[in-house]
Design a protein around this motif. Structure first.
Motif: not given
Length: 464
Positions: A195, A367-368, A370-371
């Motif tokens: 991110d 973010s982590r 989701q990724q």
């Protein structure tokens, strides 16, 4: 800023830390207290670190308010503190110097002759703790900045009187680029903090800049392709460590001396120097121990002193830390928050002598999560039971992402998740059996759930 910092800190001053309860701040707090400064600070969440700091005489204020900085000669803030934080704004209005934590750490490290700076996506805290354990046990009295509590030094850091300082060098927001290592240690490189970095290429470029700052040598994981690529062509003397035959520092003749705990012989530039026996579980700790051995040797430790220190190292805080037993099951807490870390931690746990393994996981940052949805599900599936909390957003806002813990859970058959840690604790208390291992996992505040379990008892039943 280093020149200004040196001038400011030539005599004891009052330092104000914004985010004083952070694990990155606490070692600096301990060191600056030892150097005679008066410390105060603010934070938004209670926790163990704040309790420790209060006992040491730090004045702690909850919440961020302009008046909190009254009396401060210098304000220190972490990378997570936004520019519009009221205390930062007030300090600027009053003309009080402000410095980011990494710059302060760079200044502190520069006060020592041999900064040993340990970087990498995984294993930093354990390797830093191992290195400090070796040097402290051998009487070198090193300074230390560690991301977890080391029982031997009763904290996250210390201001030693020896020539070495051992620093956990974090890549987040490029904070490790404020350091000037004598020895730059590179453990591994994996896809984290994207991110911020945006891509693996940017992440690798940052690690290369860190290694290029070494004034003495680079000690790197020769078994890790990304690490080999990053250090290639740099002019500093380099030493590789690992299991492969091409490494200058190798572990050979590996054997489990007890479930998931490894012993091995160390070969240093073609010569066998002795046997290391680790008390911490997991095959991944062989690489961590080799890195610690190499760093401690640079600081002057003998091979024998390295082996003695490694044998006595029982882990750092929140790194497979055994907290106690409840109703016959064992409670362990671990900082693992990346799928690769979860995998090695849970693989080690499943190889130990427990009936079943419970993974209690708190996803950290949207973010982590989701990724790496698929990677999280795959790693957590190693456990017999998976119980999760809602995502802890940290610096991120839920409305900016379309992801929840349910997205992980639907890919792990039999897993469950709850909004609160209290609900998680109640579920575990109702279903865990004697002989099980319950391990809380995550870099947020999931350790509080472990303590909820410990505070319960058979007589009290489930928590209210």
């Amino acid at each position: 800023m280093d020149v200004e910092l040196r001038r400011l800190l030539e005599s004891p001053k009052t330092l104000h830390f914004i985010g004083v309860g952070g694990s990155g701040m606490y070692p600096l707090v301990q060191i600056m207290l030892e150097k005679g400064h008066t410390l105060q600070g603010s934070d938004v969440n209670e926790g163990d670190i704040l309790a420790y700091e209060r006992k040491k005489g730090v004045r702690v204020m909850m919440g961020h308010k302009p008046e909190n900085i009254d009396g401060a000669d210098l304000v220190v803030y972490s990378a997570a503190i936004r520019p519009d934080n009221p205390e930062r704004l007030e300090a600027e209005r009053r003309g009080i110097p402000c410095v980011e934590r990494s710059v302060m750490l760079g200044y502190v490290a520069s006060l020592y002759e041999t900064p040993l700076c340990i970087a990498g996506t995984h294993g930093k805290t354990t390797t830093t703790g191992m290195t400090v354990q070796i040097l402290e046990s051998a009487g070198f009295d090193p300074a230390a900045v560690i991301g977890g509590k080391l029982p031997l030094i009763h904290g996250y850091g210390k201001g030693g009187k020896g020539g070495a300082i051992v620093v956990e060098a974090c890549e987040f927001h490029d904070t490790f680029l404020a350091l000037t290592p004598d020895t730059a240690v590179l453990l591994n490189i994996d896809n984290d903090h994207l991110d911020y970095f945006g891509s693996m290429e940017n992440l690798k470029a940052s690690f290369r800049k860190f290694c290029a700052r070494a004034t003495g040598q680079i000690l790197y994981n020769g078994d890790d392709a990304q690490s080999r690529e990053v250090v290639a062509g740099l002019p500093q003397p380099k030493t590789s460590f690992g299991l492969g035959e091409g490494n200058e520092l190798r572990a050979v003749n590996l054997r489990e001396h007890r479930p998931s705990c490894w012993s091995f012989d160390v070969v240093e530039r073609g010569q066998t120097t002795g046997t290391a026996s680790l008390a911490v579980p997991g095959r991944h700790n062989i690489h961590n121990a080799l890195a610690a051995y190499g760093a401690a040797r640079r600081a002057g430790a003998s091979a024998r002193q390295c082996f003695q220190g490694l044998a006595s190292f029982g882990g750092a805080g929140r790194r497979f830390e055994t907290l106690g037993q409840v109703d016959g099951f064992t409670v362990v807490d671990d900082y693992a928050h990346h799928p690769a870390e979860l995998e090695v931690t849970l693989r080690a746990a499943t190889q130990m002598d427990y009936r079943e393994v419970w993974a209690i996981f708190q996803p950290y940052t949207f973010s982590r999560t989701q990724q790496m949805l698929d990677e999280f599900a795959k790693a957590l599936s190693l456990a017999d039971h998976v119980v999760m909390t809602a995502v802890m957003g940290g610096r991120e806002r839920a409305e900016d992402y379309r992801v929840t813990t349910e997205d992980i859970a639907k890919n792990i058959p039999g897993s469950v998740w709850f909004e609160t840690q209290r609900e998680v604790a109640n579920h575990v208390l109702a279903h865990a059996q004697p002989g099980d291992l319950v391990i809380t996992l995550g870099c947020g505040d999931i350790y509080k759930c472990a303590h909820m379990l410990l505070e319960s008892s058979q007589n009290e039943g489930m928590l209210p």
